[in-house]
Structure formats: structure tokens, C-alpha cells
Design a protein around this motif. Sequence first.
Motif, mmCIF file in Angstrom:
data_model
loop_
_atom_site.group_PDB
_atom_site.id
_atom_site.type_symbol
_atom_site.label_atom_id
_atom_site.label_comp_id
_atom_site.label_asym_id
_atom_site.label_seq_id
_atom_site.Cartn_x
_atom_site.Cartn_y
_atom_site.Cartn_z
ATOM 1 N N ASN A 1 0.850 -1.187 0.000
ATOM 2 C CA ASN A 1 0.000 0.000 0.000
ATOM 3 C C ASN A 1 0.888 1.241 0.000
ATOM 4 N N GLU A 2 0.301 2.402 -0.200
ATOM 5 C CA GLU A 2 1.088 3.626 -0.363
ATOM 6 C C GLU A 2 1.953 3.931 0.858
ATOM 7 N N ASP A 3 1.373 3.820 2.057
ATOM 8 C CA ASP A 3 2.146 4.103 3.275
ATOM 9 C C ASP A 3 3.336 3.160 3.427
ATOM 10 N N ARG A 4 3.117 1.884 3.135
ATOM 11 C CA ARG A 4 4.200 0.901 3.272
ATOM 12 C C ARG A 4 5.276 1.137 2.214
ATOM 13 N N TYR A 5 4.867 1.539 1.041
ATOM 14 C CA TYR A 5 5.838 1.859 -0.011
ATOM 15 C C TYR A 5 6.692 3.067 0.403
ATOM 16 N N ILE A 6 6.044 4.104 0.908
ATOM 17 C CA ILE A 6 6.771 5.297 1.357
ATOM 18 C C ILE A 6 7.734 4.925 2.488
ATOM 19 N N HIS A 7 7.270 4.076 3.403
ATOM 20 C CA HIS A 7 8.130 3.596 4.488
ATOM 21 C C HIS A 7 9.349 2.856 3.917
ATOM 22 N N SER A 8 9.132 2.015 2.924
ATOM 23 C CA SER A 8 10.229 1.248 2.321
ATOM 24 C C SER A 8 11.264 2.165 1.670
ATOM 25 N N ILE A 9 10.802 3.225 1.030
ATOM 26 C CA ILE A 9 11.724 4.204 0.450
ATOM 27 C C ILE A 9 12.522 4.874 1.576
ATOM 28 N N GLY A 10 11.842 5.221 2.666
ATOM 29 C CA GLY A 10 12.515 5.826 3.815
ATOM 30 C C GLY A 10 13.556 4.915 4.431
ATOM 31 N N VAL A 11 13.227 3.629 4.555
ATOM 32 C CA VAL A 11 14.187 2.668 5.115
ATOM 33 C C VAL A 11 15.382 2.523 4.184
ATOM 34 N N MET A 12 15.128 2.482 2.889
ATOM 35 C CA MET A 12 16.229 2.417 1.919
ATOM 36 C C MET A 12 17.169 3.610 2.099
ATOM 37 N N GLU A 13 16.599 4.802 2.176
ATOM 38 C CA GLU A 13 17.414 6.012 2.323
ATOM 39 C C GLU A 13 18.208 6.003 3.621
ATOM 40 N N LYS A 14 17.546 5.660 4.729
ATOM 41 C CA LYS A 14 18.220 5.642 6.033
ATOM 42 C C LYS A 14 19.279 4.534 6.081
ATOM 43 N N ALA A 15 18.978 3.380 5.486
ATOM 44 C CA ALA A 15 19.944 2.280 5.466
ATOM 45 C C ALA A 15 21.200 2.680 4.699
ATOM 46 N N MET A 16 21.024 3.379 3.585
ATOM 47 C CA MET A 16 22.175 3.839 2.806
ATOM 48 C C MET A 16 23.010 4.830 3.616
ATOM 49 N N GLN A 17 22.342 5.739 4.313
ATOM 50 C CA GLN A 17 23.045 6.726 5.143
ATOM 51 C C GLN A 17 23.835 6.034 6.242
ATOM 52 N N LEU B 1 15.116 -1.380 0.780
ATOM 53 C CA LEU B 1 13.960 -1.302 -0.110
ATOM 54 C C LEU B 1 13.089 -2.548 -0.013
ATOM 55 N N LEU B 2 13.708 -3.717 0.114
ATOM 56 C CA LEU B 2 12.956 -4.974 0.101
ATOM 57 C C LEU B 2 12.551 -5.482 1.484
ATOM 58 N N HIS B 3 12.957 -4.815 2.551
ATOM 59 C CA HIS B 3 12.762 -5.392 3.889
ATOM 60 C C HIS B 3 11.309 -5.730 4.194
ATOM 61 N N ASP B 4 10.352 -4.968 3.668
ATOM 62 C CA ASP B 4 8.927 -5.209 3.934
ATOM 63 C C ASP B 4 8.176 -5.722 2.711
ATOM 64 N N CYS B 5 8.876 -6.409 1.799
ATOM 65 C CA CYS B 5 8.245 -6.822 0.547
ATOM 66 C C CYS B 5 7.048 -7.746 0.751
ATOM 67 N N ALA B 6 6.935 -8.404 1.909
ATOM 68 C CA ALA B 6 5.796 -9.287 2.188
ATOM 69 C C ALA B 6 4.829 -8.685 3.213
ATOM 70 N N LYS B 7 5.034 -7.445 3.604
ATOM 71 C CA LYS B 7 4.265 -6.834 4.697
ATOM 72 C C LYS B 7 2.767 -6.755 4.416
ATOM 73 N N CYS B 8 2.376 -6.546 3.172
ATOM 74 C CA CYS B 8 0.958 -6.372 2.859
ATOM 75 C C CYS B 8 0.273 -7.663 2.420
ATOM 76 N N PHE B 9 0.968 -8.792 2.559
ATOM 77 C CA PHE B 9 0.330 -10.068 2.269
ATOM 78 C C PHE B 9 -0.707 -10.339 3.371
ATOM 79 N N PRO B 10 -1.832 -10.950 3.030
ATOM 80 C CA PRO B 10 -2.810 -11.310 4.076
ATOM 81 C C PRO B 10 -2.194 -12.310 5.062
ATOM 82 N N ASN B 11 -2.597 -12.223 6.318
ATOM 83 C CA ASN B 11 -2.068 -13.131 7.344
ATOM 84 C C ASN B 11 -2.259 -14.595 6.973
#
Length: 192
Positions: free
Chosen positions: A19-35, A52-62
Motif C-alpha cells: 500500500n502507499e504508506d508501506r511503499y513510502i516507508h520502504s523508500i525511507g528505510v532504503m534512504e536511512k539504510a544507505m546513510q 527497499l525490500l525489507h517489507d516486501c511481504a508486509k501487505c500479504f494477508p495473514n
Amino acid sequence: MYTKYSIEEIKERLKSCLNEDRYIHSIGVMEKAMQLAKEFNCDVEKAQVAGLLHDCAKCFPNEELAKSKDIFEEDEKLSCKTWHAPVGAIIAQDEYGVIDKEILSSIRWHTIGKQNMSDFEKIIFLADKIEERTREIEFRQPIEKALYERNNLDDAMLKSFKITIESLVIRNLPICFQTIDIYNNLLEKTSK
């Protein structure tokens, strides 16, 4: 090259499964991880992919995540909020072509952590907690302060675990035994 896709291709694929929020979070984690990787002398390109990939399965149904319960640690079975991490490592390998063991391990353990994490794994763990796009400053600030007071990843890890444990207690949620063990080991390590 740590994946069969370019960063832009990964971003496009993630947009279709997060979802959009999780995608934005993933971009943020990528940026912070690089820093953090740059600051703590780790591979910046690897950090970019892992973040970038750390939450690639986050939006899968339980129900979908639960199909992989045989790969979960006993502690992880306590809360469905952690299930995306082990499944995410498999998705990163099978669907994104990641073969680097450290990237896969950092994705696998970015929620509950593990004993004796490498600096790279700690960076991905911490980037998930302190990225600036979606994490509230009240949550980030104490961890960042612990990180930079002595320029020490373990101090930040300890603070992050302390905040997590306090939050779980307040919300009357179960605490993984592994979380308590990691906290205790970090407490001993950082007090020396």
C-alpha cells in the motif's frame, strides 16, 4: 549487483504489492539504510537493496503468510506482525533474485532481531525504526540519540529493544523470549 532487477524495477514491483504508506516507508528505510551504511562502513548498495525490500511481504494477508509457519521461530508465532520478515526473505530470494546471504538475513531478522547480528543487519533493523518519512520523531529521537552519543550501533539497538518491550508491556501483548535474551545481551555488552 545484488538482485536481478534495477532499483527502479524493484520500486515499480513494490508499488504493485504494497500500500502507499508501506511503499513510502520502504523508500525511507532504503534512504536511512544507505546513510547508516556509509556512516558505519558497510556496503551502501547492499543496504539500498535490503532497505527497499525489507517489507516486501508486509501487505500479504495473514492467511497467506501463515502458510509458511514452518519457517517461523517459535517466538514469531506469537504475533502475526512479525510473519512478514521470514516470508519477505524468501520473496526477496525467489522473486527478486537476491542471493546475498547478508541481505536475506537482514530482511529475515529486521523485526525481532537475533543474537550476534552483523553491523549490516543492525543497520537494516535500525533503519526500519528511524527512517524519517513515516516514523514519528518521538519514536525516532531516543534511538538516534543513543546511536550518535557514542556512535555505536549496539547502544541504538538496546534503546530500540527497550522501547519495543515497554510498548508491548503497555499494550498487554506477548514478548518473544528471543527479544528478552537479545535485550539482556545488549545491556551487558553496552555496559562494559
